[in-house]
Scaffold this motif. Sequence first.
Motif, PDB file in Angstrom:
ATOM      1  N   LYS A  68      47.495   8.063  22.436  1.00 14.08           N
ATOM      2  CA  LYS A  68      48.931   7.933  22.141  1.00 14.08           C
ATOM      3  C   LYS A  68      49.807   8.751  23.085  1.00 14.08           C
ATOM      4  O   LYS A  68      50.647   9.544  22.667  1.00 14.08           O
ATOM      5  N   LYS A  69      49.575   8.531  24.365  1.00 15.40           N
ATOM      6  CA  LYS A  69      50.382   9.177  25.393  1.00 15.40           C
ATOM      7  C   LYS A  69      51.629   8.347  25.668  1.00 15.40           C
ATOM      8  O   LYS A  69      51.782   7.237  25.163  1.00 15.40           O
ATOM      9  N   LYS A  70      52.490   8.865  26.502  1.00 14.80           N
ATOM     10  CA  LYS A  70      53.698   8.152  26.891  1.00 14.80           C
ATOM     11  C   LYS A  70      53.334   7.017  27.854  1.00 14.80           C
ATOM     12  O   LYS A  70      52.552   7.210  28.786  1.00 14.80           O
ATOM     13  N   ILE A  71      53.882   5.833  27.607  1.00 12.28           N
ATOM     14  CA  ILE A  71      53.646   4.691  28.502  1.00 12.28           C
ATOM     15  C   ILE A  71      54.425   4.922  29.792  1.00 12.28           C
ATOM     16  O   ILE A  71      55.641   5.135  29.749  1.00 12.28           O
ATOM     17  N   PRO A  72      53.756   4.909  30.964  1.00 18.63           N
ATOM     18  CA  PRO A  72      54.458   5.135  32.236  1.00 18.63           C
ATOM     19  C   PRO A  72      55.577   4.123  32.450  1.00 18.63           C
ATOM     20  O   PRO A  72      55.403   2.923  32.214  1.00 18.63           O
ATOM     21  N   ALA A  73      56.712   4.605  32.895  1.00 21.30           N
ATOM     22  CA  ALA A  73      57.871   3.736  33.124  1.00 21.30           C
ATOM     23  C   ALA A  73      57.568   2.660  34.160  1.00 21.30           C
ATOM     24  O   ALA A  73      58.116   1.552  34.103  1.00 21.30           O
ATOM     25  N   CYS A 169      62.778   6.505  13.962  1.00 22.69           N
ATOM     26  CA  CYS A 169      62.612   5.148  14.489  1.00 22.69           C
ATOM     27  C   CYS A 169      61.901   5.160  15.839  1.00 22.69           C
ATOM     28  O   CYS A 169      61.034   4.321  16.111  1.00 22.69           O
ATOM     29  N   GLU A 170      62.261   6.120  16.687  1.00 20.96           N
ATOM     30  CA  GLU A 170      61.653   6.194  18.017  1.00 20.96           C
ATOM     31  C   GLU A 170      60.213   6.689  17.948  1.00 20.96           C
ATOM     32  O   GLU A 170      59.378   6.302  18.761  1.00 20.96           O
ATOM     33  N   LYS A 171      59.934   7.549  16.969  1.00 20.74           N
ATOM     34  CA  LYS A 171      58.572   8.055  16.815  1.00 20.74           C
ATOM     35  C   LYS A 171      57.604   6.962  16.363  1.00 20.74           C
ATOM     36  O   LYS A 171      56.422   6.980  16.715  1.00 20.74           O
ATOM     37  N   ILE A 172      58.115   5.999  15.604  1.00 20.27           N
ATOM     38  CA  ILE A 172      57.239   4.963  15.054  1.00 20.27           C
ATOM     39  C   ILE A 172      57.210   3.700  15.914  1.00 20.27           C
ATOM     40  O   ILE A 172      56.349   2.841  15.737  1.00 20.27           O
ATOM     41  N   CYS A 173      58.137   3.582  16.852  1.00 24.01           N
ATOM     42  CA  CYS A 173      58.216   2.376  17.688  1.00 24.01           C
ATOM     43  C   CYS A 173      56.965   2.220  18.552  1.00 24.01           C
ATOM     44  O   CYS A 173      56.676   3.079  19.395  1.00 24.01           O
ATOM     45  N   PRO A 174      56.189   1.139  18.384  1.00 19.15           N
ATOM     46  CA  PRO A 174      54.955   0.962  19.163  1.00 19.15           C
ATOM     47  C   PRO A 174      55.204   0.743  20.653  1.00 19.15           C
ATOM     48  O   PRO A 174      54.329   1.000  21.466  1.00 19.15           O
ATOM     49  N   GLN A 176      57.616   2.349  22.244  1.00 20.78           N
ATOM     50  CA  GLN A 176      58.233   3.601  22.718  1.00 20.78           C
ATOM     51  C   GLN A 176      59.633   3.369  23.300  1.00 20.78           C
ATOM     52  O   GLN A 176      59.983   3.912  24.344  1.00 20.78           O
ATOM     53  N   LEU A 177      60.435   2.580  22.604  1.00 24.63           N
ATOM     54  CA  LEU A 177      61.788   2.280  23.059  1.00 24.63           C
ATOM     55  C   LEU A 177      62.777   3.342  22.588  1.00 24.63           C
ATOM     56  O   LEU A 177      62.555   4.013  21.586  1.00 24.63           O
ATOM     57  N   LYS A 178      63.875   3.470  23.313  1.00 27.95           N
ATOM     58  CA  LYS A 178      64.944   4.407  22.956  1.00 27.95           C
ATOM     59  C   LYS A 178      65.873   3.700  21.965  1.00 27.95           C
ATOM     60  O   LYS A 178      66.933   3.178  22.327  1.00 27.95           O
ATOM     61  N   ILE A 179      65.479   3.695  20.724  1.00 27.33           N
ATOM     62  CA  ILE A 179      66.184   2.932  19.699  1.00 27.33           C
ATOM     63  C   ILE A 179      67.565   3.507  19.400  1.00 27.33           C
ATOM     64  O   ILE A 179      68.508   2.772  19.084  1.00 27.33           O
ATOM     65  N   CYS A 180      67.716   4.819  19.502  1.00 26.24           N
ATOM     66  CA  CYS A 180      68.999   5.454  19.191  1.00 26.24           C
ATOM     67  C   CYS A 180      70.067   5.185  20.251  1.00 26.24           C
ATOM     68  O   CYS A 180      71.238   5.523  20.051  1.00 26.24           O
ATOM     69  N   GLU A 181      69.677   4.597  21.367  1.00 23.96           N
ATOM     70  CA  GLU A 181      70.649   4.201  22.379  1.00 23.96           C
ATOM     71  C   GLU A 181      71.082   2.783  22.055  1.00 23.96           C
ATOM     72  O   GLU A 181      70.259   1.873  22.009  1.00 23.96           O
ATOM     73  N   ASN A 182      72.343   2.593  21.813  1.00 25.26           N
ATOM     74  CA  ASN A 182      72.862   1.289  21.388  1.00 25.26           C
ATOM     75  C   ASN A 182      72.985   0.337  22.579  1.00 25.26           C
ATOM     76  O   ASN A 182      74.070  -0.033  23.001  1.00 25.26           O
ATOM     77  N   LYS A 183      71.830  -0.039  23.120  1.00 23.90           N
ATOM     78  CA  LYS A 183      71.778  -0.927  24.282  1.00 23.90           C
ATOM     79  C   LYS A 183      70.833  -2.085  23.987  1.00 23.90           C
ATOM     80  O   LYS A 183      70.039  -2.038  23.050  1.00 23.90           O
ATOM     81  N   THR A 184      70.911  -3.115  24.811  1.00 20.97           N
ATOM     82  CA  THR A 184      70.014  -4.258  24.663  1.00 20.97           C
ATOM     83  C   THR A 184      68.583  -3.802  24.899  1.00 20.97           C
ATOM     84  O   THR A 184      68.288  -3.132  25.885  1.00 20.97           O
ATOM     85  N   LYS A 185      67.713  -4.181  23.983  1.00 21.75           N
ATOM     86  CA  LYS A 185      66.301  -3.794  24.083  1.00 21.75           C
ATOM     87  C   LYS A 185      65.475  -5.063  24.249  1.00 21.75           C
ATOM     88  O   LYS A 185      64.945  -5.622  23.281  1.00 21.75           O
ATOM     89  N   SER A 186      65.357  -5.501  25.491  1.00 21.68           N
ATOM     90  CA  SER A 186      64.702  -6.780  25.777  1.00 21.68           C
ATOM     91  C   SER A 186      63.220  -6.781  25.462  1.00 21.68           C
ATOM     92  O   SER A 186      62.617  -7.842  25.291  1.00 21.68           O
ATOM     93  N   ASP A 187      62.606  -5.601  25.384  1.00 21.36           N
ATOM     94  CA  ASP A 187      61.176  -5.525  25.095  1.00 21.36           C
ATOM     95  C   ASP A 187      60.887  -5.156  23.642  1.00 21.36           C
ATOM     96  O   ASP A 187      59.747  -4.872  23.287  1.00 21.36           O
ATOM     97  N   CYS A 188      61.907  -5.182  22.806  1.00 24.00           N
ATOM     98  CA  CYS A 188      61.696  -4.954  21.375  1.00 24.00           C
ATOM     99  C   CYS A 188      60.852  -6.108  20.831  1.00 24.00           C
ATOM    100  O   CYS A 188      61.156  -7.281  21.075  1.00 24.00           O
ATOM    101  N   ILE A 189      59.796  -5.788  20.103  1.00 30.84           N
ATOM    102  CA  ILE A 189      58.893  -6.826  19.591  1.00 30.84           C
ATOM    103  C   ILE A 189      59.207  -7.209  18.141  1.00 30.84           C
ATOM    104  O   ILE A 189      58.444  -7.934  17.504  1.00 30.84           O
TER     105      ILE A 189
END
Length: 205
Positions: A68-73, A169-174, A176-189
């Motif tokens: 459960k490491k950070k996914i490389p950008a 929300c960000e801790k549980i997001c599989p 690892q999206l920045k959910i608290c940023e009110n932007k379009t999240k094209s990779d939200c599943i």
Amino acid sequence: MLKITPYLGALVLIVSIGGLWYPALGYFMLLIFAAIFLSSPFRGRWFCGNLCPRGSLVDFWVSKISKKKKIPASLRSMWVRLPIFFLLMGFMGYRIVNIVGALNTFEKIGMVFVTMCLVTTAIAVLLGSYLSPRAWCSFCPMGTAQRLLGGKRYQLQLAKEKCINCKKCEKICPMQLKICENKTKSDCIKCGRCVAVCPKDALQF
């Protein structure tokens, strides 16, 4: 997510392993492709978070052994994703074209699908174990296709006035999206885990 989602991981194992003996199982991939291309123009990557067998496998099975490491950008970059998409799709198409007309064409084409399923699942499991369960999903060719077809559809909505910035929300997001940023999240599943965990009901689709 759907109630059936946690159990779908068995399907990818049946196809990728059972398909070695029964190549016709590979044609199950065509149903997956059809479902993806029918749903993504309307709901983006909803299929990934609700009906994808490989997604279920990594979420509910591989996650138990994942570091459960950070996914490389870099894995999310289109400069990486598009070449992988065209490479895998091109290779699969090339294999199929060279099989058409040969003996046992039906079984051989089925085996092409089985091989692709087996190889990509092996990569997903390895990356999921070493990095994060959904590491493969960050550059999955089918996920990329869904993003391109409907990445702006069925967006997660954040009510900023309700948000207390607890970051649950960000801790549980599989993904690892920045959910608290009110932007379009094209990779939200669209798995809905962030919505379920929010203590202030600040999130909704």
